[in-house]
Design a protein around this motif. Structure first.
Motif, mmCIF file in Angstrom:
data_model
loop_
_atom_site.group_PDB
_atom_site.id
_atom_site.type_symbol
_atom_site.label_atom_id
_atom_site.label_comp_id
_atom_site.label_asym_id
_atom_site.label_seq_id
_atom_site.Cartn_x
_atom_site.Cartn_y
_atom_site.Cartn_z
ATOM 1 N N GLU A 189 11.280 25.542 -76.065
ATOM 2 C CA GLU A 189 12.619 26.722 -76.290
ATOM 3 C C GLU A 189 12.498 26.919 -77.776
ATOM 4 O O GLU A 189 12.476 28.404 -78.059
ATOM 5 C CB GLU A 189 13.699 26.151 -75.825
ATOM 6 N N TYR A 222 5.234 25.010 -70.082
ATOM 7 C CA TYR A 222 6.496 25.855 -70.325
ATOM 8 C C TYR A 222 5.747 27.138 -70.681
ATOM 9 O O TYR A 222 6.629 28.113 -70.860
ATOM 10 C CB TYR A 222 7.433 25.406 -71.374
ATOM 11 N N SER A 241 13.759 17.221 -82.645
ATOM 12 C CA SER A 241 14.087 17.269 -81.311
ATOM 13 C C SER A 241 13.269 16.231 -80.543
ATOM 14 O O SER A 241 12.074 16.370 -80.890
ATOM 15 C CB SER A 241 14.081 18.593 -80.544
ATOM 16 N N SER A 242 13.652 15.425 -79.488
ATOM 17 C CA SER A 242 12.956 14.659 -78.822
ATOM 18 C C SER A 242 12.715 14.976 -77.600
ATOM 19 O O SER A 242 11.922 14.349 -76.794
ATOM 20 C CB SER A 242 13.828 12.988 -78.722
ATOM 21 N N SER A 243 13.294 16.121 -77.101
ATOM 22 C CA SER A 243 13.066 16.815 -75.652
ATOM 23 C C SER A 243 12.008 17.735 -75.799
ATOM 24 O O SER A 243 11.906 18.696 -76.696
ATOM 25 C CB SER A 243 14.304 17.402 -75.238
ATOM 26 N N SER A 244 10.870 17.701 -74.895
ATOM 27 C CA SER A 244 9.822 18.466 -75.178
ATOM 28 C C SER A 244 10.288 19.859 -74.503
ATOM 29 O O SER A 244 9.819 21.008 -74.966
ATOM 30 C CB SER A 244 8.655 18.009 -73.630
ATOM 31 N N SER A 245 11.217 20.042 -73.488
ATOM 32 C CA SER A 245 11.784 21.142 -72.932
ATOM 33 C C SER A 245 12.381 21.775 -74.284
ATOM 34 O O SER A 245 12.398 23.050 -74.327
ATOM 35 C CB SER A 245 12.658 20.867 -71.841
ATOM 36 N N LYS A 246 13.355 21.216 -75.152
ATOM 37 C CA LYS A 246 13.962 21.852 -75.983
ATOM 38 C C LYS A 246 13.111 22.183 -77.102
ATOM 39 O O LYS A 246 13.246 23.394 -77.770
ATOM 40 C CB LYS A 246 14.975 20.664 -76.754
ATOM 41 N N LYS A 247 11.857 21.492 -77.492
ATOM 42 C CA LYS A 247 11.030 21.842 -78.450
ATOM 43 C C LYS A 247 10.205 23.185 -78.077
ATOM 44 O O LYS A 247 10.094 23.862 -78.829
ATOM 45 C CB LYS A 247 10.042 20.626 -78.550
#
Length: 363
Positions: A174, A66, A166-172
């Motif tokens: 961001e 990202y 958070s468990s989402s890499s994308s959310k982390k």
């Protein structure tokens, strides 16, 4: 024992003004107990190669996928990578005793001539005090890797509770990017004086700014990755023979283990070339004929010269002209000049080659 005797004129050899490490030397007097004879060994020349290598590591950050989307970073580290290169090589000649070149200096009975010898019986001087010195230029120091931005308290402070939950890499990713921009805004407010709770004084402000910068560096490393460098320095000893050398492997460099032995095929080779420039020659008579080796006396070396080059990865790292005893010839001095009652002489040797460096009246 071999013996030699002659009289010649000697020129003072200029030497570089380099720091030297003095060691214990020994002083032996030609007395009755030794039958006014002193035994010593002329040296051969070894080359100490101080090799400085740089080792680099690259590791991707947690959010490298990202990096461009959130921070516009195009060159984020995407894979683990180890690399190594030779930065410098320092060549230092050093004399080691040649067991095949043992000599007896025979002086007149009833005199007090003396020799200063190294701990290994290599001659340093006659009728003069001398320290056994290893001449060392500035040798590079090993440098450890600087700590990663992801190490330390600031990296832990940079991770917010929302990021941790958070468990989402994308959310982390961001949230991490948002936190970077928040840290930049906070720093801008402090510097412009618009912060709601500004630091009390300049010292406190600097502490706050340093902490903000460390947090930002840690979060940025999660996107860009981490690059660290360290240097290692090792001494490798190489003893040339009387032949030219081409591509002799003296050590190897491994990106994992640093400088390793020449037979360790896990590393890339570090090689030495020796090109003979001028062999040592005997002095000549007025007719241009080589002088014969005198009977009895004090032996010294007339060294030859060679160009020594050290290479790595197809590139010459260091090249130096050096004097080598093994490329030279042995000649002699009349021992009577050291025991003359009116004007005795002193002699200083080069401990790396056994050459006669300075011959002058005793002061």
């Amino acid at each position: 024992m071999k013996k030699a005797l002659a009289t010649i004129s000697l020129a003072l050899l200029a030497s570089a003004a380099l720091p030297a490490a003095a060691q214990t030397s020994q002083k032996l007097t030609a007395g009755k107990a030794s039958e006014y004879g002193l035994v010593y060994s002329l040296p051969i020349t070894a080359l100490d190669l101080y090799i400085e290598a740089e080792l680099e590591e690259e590791h991707p950050g947690e959010f490298y996928n990202y990096a461009r989307r959130h921070l516009g970073i195009d060159n984020a580290v995407r894979n683990d990578r180890l690399s190594a290169t030779v930065k410098s090589v320092t060549i230092v000649p050093r004399g080691i005793p040649d067991r095949n070149e043992q000599w007896l200096a025979q002086f007149k009975n009833g005199t007090s001539a003396y020799m200063t010898l190294s701990p290994e019986n290599v001659p340093l001087a006659i009728n003069a005090e001398a320290d056994y010195t290893t001449v060392l230029p500035d040798i590079p120091k090993a440098r450890p890797a600087t700590p990663s931005p992801l190490e330390g308290d600031a990296a832990r402070q940079a991770v917010t509770q929302d990021m941790a939950r958070s468990s989402s890499s994308s959310k982390k990713a961001e949230l991490a990017a948002q936190r970077i921009f928040e840290l930049r805004e906070t720093r801008s407010d402090i510097l412009s004086g618009q912060a709601d709770n500004p630091p009390a004084d300049g010292k406190a402000m600097q502490l706050v700014l340093d902490n903000l910068a460390a947090q930002e560096a840690a979060l940025t490393a999660m996107f860009a990755g981490v690059r660290t460098e360290r240097t290692v320095v090792e001494k490798v000893t190489f003893v040339p023979d009387t032949n030219e050398v081409k591509g002799r492997v003296v050590a190897r460099l491994s990106a994992v283990d640093g400088i390793v032995d020449a037979d360790n095929l896990a590393g890339a080779p570090i090689t030495v070339d020796v090109r003979i420039l001028e062999p040592g020659e005997l002095p000549v008579t007025e007719k241009g004929e080589p002088k014969t080796f005198p009977k009895g006396g004090v032996a010294y070396c007339i060294p030859g010269t060679a160009e020594v080059s050290v290479s790595y990865g197809g590139r010459i790292i260091a090249s130096q002209e050096v004097s080598l005893a093994q490329l030279g010839v042995v000649f002699g001095l009349n021992p009577a000049i050291f025991t003359d009652k009116k004007e005795p002489y002193s002699l200083v040797f080069d401990p790396a080659t056994g050459a006669a460096v300075k011959l002058e009246p005793v002061r």
